[in-house]
Design a protein around this motif. Structure first.
Motif, short mmCIF file in Angstrom:
data_model
loop_
_atom_site.label_atom_id
_atom_site.label_comp_id
_atom_site.label_asym_id
_atom_site.label_seq_id
_atom_site.Cartn_x
_atom_site.Cartn_y
_atom_site.Cartn_z
N PRO A 295 -2.40 0.78 -3.54
CA PRO A 295 -1.67 1.11 -2.31
C PRO A 295 -1.25 -0.15 -1.57
CG PRO A 295 -3.71 2.38 -2.49
CD PRO A 295 -3.75 1.36 -3.58
N ALA A 296 -0.05 -0.11 -1.02
CA ALA A 296 0.44 -1.26 -0.26
C ALA A 296 -0.34 -1.47 1.02
CB ALA A 296 1.93 -1.08 0.04
N ILE A 297 -0.88 -0.37 1.57
CA ILE A 297 -1.64 -0.47 2.82
C ILE A 297 -2.63 0.69 2.88
CG2 ILE A 297 0.01 0.91 4.17
CD1 ILE A 297 -0.46 -1.06 6.50
N ARG A 298 -3.82 0.43 3.40
CA ARG A 298 -4.80 1.50 3.57
C ARG A 298 -5.80 1.12 4.67
NH1 ARG A 298 -9.66 0.47 0.67
NH2 ARG A 298 -9.51 -1.36 -0.70
N TRP A 299 -6.26 2.13 5.35
CA TRP A 299 -7.30 1.97 6.38
C TRP A 299 -8.64 2.20 5.71
CZ3 TRP A 299 -7.25 0.85 11.60
CH2 TRP A 299 -8.39 1.15 12.34
N ASP A 300 -9.61 1.33 6.01
CA ASP A 300 -10.94 1.51 5.47
C ASP A 300 -11.95 1.38 6.61
OD1 ASP A 300 -12.88 1.97 3.61
OD2 ASP A 300 -12.84 -0.03 2.71
N ASP A 301 -13.08 2.01 6.43
CA ASP A 301 -14.09 2.03 7.51
C ASP A 301 -15.47 1.75 6.94
OD1 ASP A 301 -15.15 2.26 10.00
OD2 ASP A 301 -14.72 4.39 10.25
N PRO A 302 -15.71 0.50 6.49
CA PRO A 302 -17.02 0.14 5.95
C PRO A 302 -18.05 0.06 7.07
CG PRO A 302 -15.65 -1.80 6.10
CD PRO A 302 -14.77 -0.63 6.47
N PRO A 303 -19.33 -0.05 6.72
CA PRO A 303 -20.39 -0.07 7.75
C PRO A 303 -20.22 -1.17 8.78
CG PRO A 303 -21.33 0.26 5.58
CD PRO A 303 -19.88 -0.03 5.36
N GLU A 304 -19.64 -2.30 8.38
CA GLU A 304 -19.51 -3.42 9.33
C GLU A 304 -18.34 -3.26 10.28
OE1 GLU A 304 -17.95 -4.79 5.26
OE2 GLU A 304 -19.60 -3.59 6.08
N GLY A 305 -17.58 -2.20 10.14
CA GLY A 305 -16.49 -1.96 11.07
C GLY A 305 -15.17 -1.70 10.37
N PRO A 306 -14.23 -1.01 11.03
CA PRO A 306 -12.96 -0.66 10.40
C PRO A 306 -12.13 -1.90 10.07
CG PRO A 306 -12.90 -0.18 12.75
CD PRO A 306 -14.32 -0.54 12.42
N VAL A 307 -11.35 -1.78 9.01
CA VAL A 307 -10.47 -2.86 8.56
C VAL A 307 -9.16 -2.25 8.07
CG1 VAL A 307 -12.33 -4.46 7.94
CG2 VAL A 307 -11.46 -2.84 6.23
N LEU A 308 -8.12 -3.08 8.04
CA LEU A 308 -6.86 -2.70 7.43
C LEU A 308 -6.71 -3.52 6.15
CD1 LEU A 308 -4.33 -0.98 7.75
CD2 LEU A 308 -3.27 -2.89 8.96
N VAL A 309 -6.51 -2.85 5.03
CA VAL A 309 -6.46 -3.49 3.73
C VAL A 309 -5.02 -3.48 3.22
CG1 VAL A 309 -7.39 -3.56 1.39
CG2 VAL A 309 -8.80 -2.67 3.28
N LEU A 310 -4.51 -4.66 2.85
CA LEU A 310 -3.13 -4.82 2.40
C LEU A 310 -3.10 -5.34 0.97
CD1 LEU A 310 -1.88 -6.89 5.48
CD2 LEU A 310 -1.79 -4.40 5.24
N PRO B 84 9.99 0.05 6.76
CA PRO B 84 9.10 1.19 7.06
C PRO B 84 7.63 0.82 7.02
CG PRO B 84 10.82 1.82 5.50
CD PRO B 84 10.87 0.33 5.61
N LEU B 85 7.23 0.01 6.04
CA LEU B 85 5.82 -0.36 5.93
C LEU B 85 5.40 -1.24 7.10
CD1 LEU B 85 3.36 0.05 4.07
CD2 LEU B 85 3.86 -2.19 3.10
N LEU B 86 6.30 -2.07 7.61
CA LEU B 86 5.96 -2.87 8.78
C LEU B 86 5.68 -1.98 9.98
CD1 LEU B 86 8.38 -5.93 8.52
CD2 LEU B 86 5.91 -5.89 8.16
N GLY B 87 6.43 -0.88 10.11
CA GLY B 87 6.14 0.06 11.19
C GLY B 87 4.75 0.65 11.06
N ILE B 88 4.40 1.03 9.84
CA ILE B 88 3.07 1.58 9.58
C ILE B 88 2.00 0.53 9.86
CG2 ILE B 88 1.57 2.50 7.76
CD1 ILE B 88 4.20 3.61 6.47
N ALA B 89 2.24 -0.70 9.39
CA ALA B 89 1.28 -1.78 9.62
C ALA B 89 1.11 -2.06 11.11
CB ALA B 89 1.73 -3.04 8.89
N LEU C 30 6.32 -0.43 -2.25
CA LEU C 30 5.75 -1.61 -1.58
C LEU C 30 6.24 -1.76 -0.15
CD1 LEU C 30 5.98 -4.19 -4.51
CD2 LEU C 30 3.91 -3.14 -3.60
N VAL C 31 7.24 -0.98 0.26
CA VAL C 31 7.75 -1.09 1.63
C VAL C 31 7.63 0.23 2.38
CG1 VAL C 31 9.42 -2.81 0.83
CG2 VAL C 31 10.18 -0.45 1.17
N SER C 32 6.83 1.15 1.89
CA SER C 32 6.93 2.51 2.39
C SER C 32 5.58 3.22 2.34
CB SER C 32 7.96 3.28 1.54
OG SER C 32 7.95 4.65 1.80
N GLY C 33 5.48 4.29 3.12
CA GLY C 33 4.34 5.17 3.00
C GLY C 33 4.48 6.10 1.81
N GLY C 34 5.69 6.19 1.25
CA GLY C 34 5.96 7.01 0.08
C GLY C 34 6.44 6.15 -1.08
N GLU C 35 7.58 6.55 -1.68
CA GLU C 35 8.10 5.81 -2.82
C GLU C 35 9.28 4.93 -2.47
OE1 GLU C 35 6.80 8.21 -6.75
OE2 GLU C 35 8.55 9.06 -5.74
#
Length: 385
Positions: A21-36, A70-75, A181-186
């Motif tokens: 995934p080009a972007i995803r939200w993760d929530d590990p025990p040490e705190g939320p992160v944004l993964v790119l 579009p992905l920059l908007g999501i980011a 790579l630039v989108s929430g979709g394709e």
């Protein structure tokens, strides 16, 4: 002479490229992160960056580790949610993210949307945790909306291609990178070509190299290979000879900002393609979500065009493989020391050179200010209802 140029696409061996995934939200025990997914390392390595705060995300945006309108908007939206979740100053984060790249209007849109959700929740009495949750919900909603928009743009775009070019077997030229790579979709423009491929109506995807940072060579070719598409890479300055040979049926590009009059800012090199397309009577089609339209920018002259560092032109970077002892990301000089470089990230195509703008709400052709305003108004009504 149909396929005399087609060297790269005839190798049908599996690419073995996993879809990260080009972007995803993760929530590990040490705190939320944004993964790119670090796009500067593609296609050689699929490396993920972990952002724990807005400054780290701003740096990733400016380095083009994450990119595409579009992905920059999501980011941007996720970045504000990240600041809220970790207890940082939300307004400061929103401001820094909104201004990280000035031309891409989606970035500011996403950041402000999450900021507004946070403020509304806080004003209604929500504690910081619940207000942060509202910002995250806004980011996730934008992510989902963009994925849906991508699917709808692909359908509208292919229908337009079939209308303009009866018989299928389209030969499409694209510039820069406009896929997953630039989108929430394709993607945007790439999603149209991908749908044509899946339905057996894409004969050839011509991929502009896209200098100086080679987003076409590194990223679009990566996505085309991953999807098993028939594609061929060309240097940007070879496009003219390709048009002259009658090998291009349509041009499909994305957009980073569309002004109120229909002027389109996109990766530098797009405007020359529009001129070539007009001369050779080839449709020039822009594919972008309605969020890329900026009614507050009256015309092309009012679009702020980002100017990037000259080293991107005077050096060739090694994004992922050290060369001759260099660190990855270092530059190999290709011009004399001290050479000045002109390096706009975008150029602007006037509406009279644009055959159509394809959005999730439909196709606008001819491109006029009145038609664009109606399209945006229709989008707002759909969103509200």
């Amino acid at each position: 002479m149909a396929d005399q140029y087609a060297q790269s696409s005839e190798d049908k061996r599996p690419t073995q490229i996993p879809a990260v995934p080009a972007i995803r939200w993760d929530d590990p025990p040490e705190g939320p992160v944004l993964v790119l997914l670090d796009q500067t390392r593609l296609p050689g390595e699929e490396i993920e960056l972990v952002c724990t705060d807005a400054p780290a995300l701003v740096d990733a945006i400016r380095r083009l580790a994450v990119r595409g309108a579009p992905l920059l908007g999501i980011a941007g939206a996720y970045g504000v949610a990240l600041a809220a979740a970790r207890g940082f100053d939300v307004d400061e984060a929103a401001d820094s993210l909104a201004g990280a790249r000035p031309t891409a209007v989606n970035l500011a849109y996403g950041a402000r949307r999450a900021q507004a959700a946070y403020r509304t929740a806080a004003a209604s009495g929500a504690d910081p945790r619940r207000a942060a949750g509202a910002a995250l919900e806004a980011a996730r909603a934008l992510h989902a909306e963009d994925a849906e928009a991508s699917t709808r743009m692909a359908a509208h775009g292919l229908a337009l291609l079939d209308e303009l070019l009866p018989g299928g077997q389209h030969r499409v030229l694209t510039h820069c990178n406009t896929g997953a790579l630039v989108s929430g979709g394709e993607g945007t423009a790439f999603a149209v070509a991908l749908k044509a491929h899946r339905e057996g109506r894409l004969r050839r995807l011509w991929v502009d190299e896209t200098r100086p940072l080679l987003q076409g060579a590194r990223l679009t070719a990566y996505e085309a290979a991953r999807n098993g598409m028939a594609y061929t890479l060309l240097t940007d300055n070879a496009a003219g000879s390709l048009f002259a040979a009658g090998e291009v049926d349509a041009v499909l590009i994305g957009a980073d900002r569309i002004a109120a009059d229909g002027s389109v800012a996109n990766k530098v090199g797009s405007y020359p393609l529009a001129v070539l397309a007009r001369y050779h009577h080839v449709p020039f089609i822009v594919v972008a979500p309605v969020t890329t339209v900026d009614p507050g920018t009256p015309d092309g002259a009012a679009i702020e065009v980002e100017q990037r560092g000259g080293h991107e032109v005077t050096e060739v970077t090694a994004p992922y493989v050290p060369v001759a002892g260099m660190e990855a990301g270092g530059g190999i000089p290709v011009a004399p020391l001290g050479t000045q470089a002109y390096n706009p990230a975008f150029d602007v195509t006037p509406p009279e050179l644009v055959t159509a703008i394809v959005t999730e709400e439909g196709v606008l052709s001819p491109v006029t200010a009145e038609g664009l305003a109606e399209l945006c108004a229709r989008s707002r009504q759909v969103t509200i209802s």
